[in-house]
Design a protein around this motif. Structure first.
Motif, short mmCIF file in Angstrom:
data_model
loop_
_atom_site.label_atom_id
_atom_site.label_comp_id
_atom_site.label_asym_id
_atom_site.label_seq_id
_atom_site.Cartn_x
_atom_site.Cartn_y
_atom_site.Cartn_z
N MET A 1 45.90 67.30 -35.97
CA MET A 1 44.85 67.94 -35.16
C MET A 1 43.48 67.32 -35.41
SD MET A 1 46.24 69.77 -33.00
CE MET A 1 44.77 70.44 -32.28
N GLU A 2 43.26 66.81 -36.61
CA GLU A 2 41.98 66.14 -36.87
C GLU A 2 41.85 64.89 -35.99
OE1 GLU A 2 39.79 64.02 -40.63
OE2 GLU A 2 40.89 65.88 -41.02
N LYS A 3 42.94 64.14 -35.90
CA LYS A 3 42.94 62.95 -35.05
C LYS A 3 42.81 63.34 -33.57
CE LYS A 3 45.71 58.87 -33.94
NZ LYS A 3 46.95 58.14 -34.19
N VAL A 4 43.53 64.38 -33.17
CA VAL A 4 43.45 64.85 -31.78
C VAL A 4 42.02 65.27 -31.45
CG1 VAL A 4 44.17 66.68 -30.19
CG2 VAL A 4 45.87 65.58 -31.65
N ASN A 5 41.43 66.07 -32.30
CA ASN A 5 40.06 66.54 -32.04
C ASN A 5 39.06 65.39 -32.01
OD1 ASN A 5 40.71 69.26 -31.77
ND2 ASN A 5 40.54 69.65 -33.96
N GLU A 6 39.22 64.44 -32.91
CA GLU A 6 38.31 63.28 -32.93
C GLU A 6 38.47 62.45 -31.65
OE1 GLU A 6 35.12 61.65 -34.36
OE2 GLU A 6 36.11 63.27 -35.43
N SER A 7 39.71 62.27 -31.22
CA SER A 7 39.97 61.52 -29.98
C SER A 7 39.38 62.23 -28.77
CB SER A 7 41.47 61.31 -29.79
OG SER A 7 41.99 60.52 -30.83
N ASN B 1 43.42 54.86 -23.81
CA ASN B 1 44.41 53.82 -24.03
C ASN B 1 44.84 53.68 -25.49
OD1 ASN B 1 46.12 51.84 -22.99
ND2 ASN B 1 44.63 50.22 -23.31
N TYR B 2 43.89 53.72 -26.39
CA TYR B 2 44.19 53.39 -27.79
C TYR B 2 44.29 54.59 -28.71
CZ TYR B 2 43.01 48.83 -25.99
OH TYR B 2 42.97 47.68 -25.24
N GLU B 3 43.90 55.75 -28.25
CA GLU B 3 43.98 56.93 -29.11
C GLU B 3 44.91 57.99 -28.52
OE1 GLU B 3 40.05 58.33 -30.11
OE2 GLU B 3 39.35 56.30 -30.50
N ILE B 4 44.57 58.47 -27.35
CA ILE B 4 45.29 59.60 -26.78
C ILE B 4 46.72 59.23 -26.40
CG2 ILE B 4 45.32 61.21 -24.84
CD1 ILE B 4 42.22 61.34 -25.25
N LYS B 5 46.90 58.07 -25.80
CA LYS B 5 48.27 57.64 -25.48
C LYS B 5 49.12 57.49 -26.73
CE LYS B 5 49.00 54.17 -22.76
NZ LYS B 5 48.91 52.99 -21.91
N ASP B 6 48.52 56.99 -27.82
CA ASP B 6 49.25 56.85 -29.09
C ASP B 6 49.72 58.21 -29.61
OD1 ASP B 6 49.00 54.11 -29.13
OD2 ASP B 6 47.42 54.08 -30.65
N ILE B 7 48.86 59.21 -29.51
CA ILE B 7 49.21 60.55 -29.97
C ILE B 7 50.39 61.09 -29.17
CG2 ILE B 7 48.40 62.95 -30.03
CD1 ILE B 7 45.55 61.71 -30.62
N LEU B 8 50.31 60.98 -27.86
CA LEU B 8 51.37 61.49 -26.99
C LEU B 8 52.66 60.70 -27.17
CD1 LEU B 8 49.28 62.06 -23.74
CD2 LEU B 8 50.03 63.80 -25.40
N SER B 9 52.54 59.39 -27.28
CA SER B 9 53.73 58.54 -27.47
C SER B 9 54.41 58.82 -28.81
CB SER B 9 53.36 57.07 -27.37
OG SER B 9 52.90 56.76 -26.08
#
Length: 117
Positions: free
Chosen positions: A70-76, A97-105
């Motif tokens: 969640m820290e990464k999600v919130n930062e993104s 492209n480089y943050e949110i897609k990585d989280i979902l993938s």
């Protein structure tokens, strides 16, 4: 009953999130092509989809066992919102492209490996 609802939500997320990623790619392509109005219009739906996806992943964690950072999600999301507020389309594109897609993938790949609890 709750387990059935969680299973259904996980199944729906595994169908929906790949479509959301396609939508994210469209936003990125619109930005690359300078089509900012189209990017903004689609971005509204993408943000709604992100909201649903994060909630679905978080609420069904007891079933799939994937721990969303969640820290990464919130930062993104902060980065994405900063890009939106400042009309910084390169930042919006990079964040998607480089943050949110990585989280979902990461979630999709984890679940597809069959590592559900």
């Amino acid at each position: 009953m709750i387990d059935d609802l969680m299973k259904e939500t996980v199944e729906e997320s595994l169908k929906y999130i790949p479509k959301l990623i396609v939508g994210i790619d469209k936003v990125i392509n619109y930005i690359d092509d300078g089509m900012y109005v189209e990017a903004n219009n689609l971005l509204v739906s993408v943000i709604d989809g992100l909201n649903w996806s994060v909630q679905a992943i978080t609420l069904t964690m007891p079933l799939h066992g994937y721990k969303l950072d969640m820290e990464k999600v919130n930062e993104s999301l902060k980065t994405l919102m900063s890009g939106i507020e400042n009309l910084d389309y390169q930042l919006i594109s990079d964040s998607l492209n480089y943050e949110i897609k990585d989280i979902l993938s990461g979630y999709i790949n984890y679940c597809r490996k069959g590592e559900l609890n």
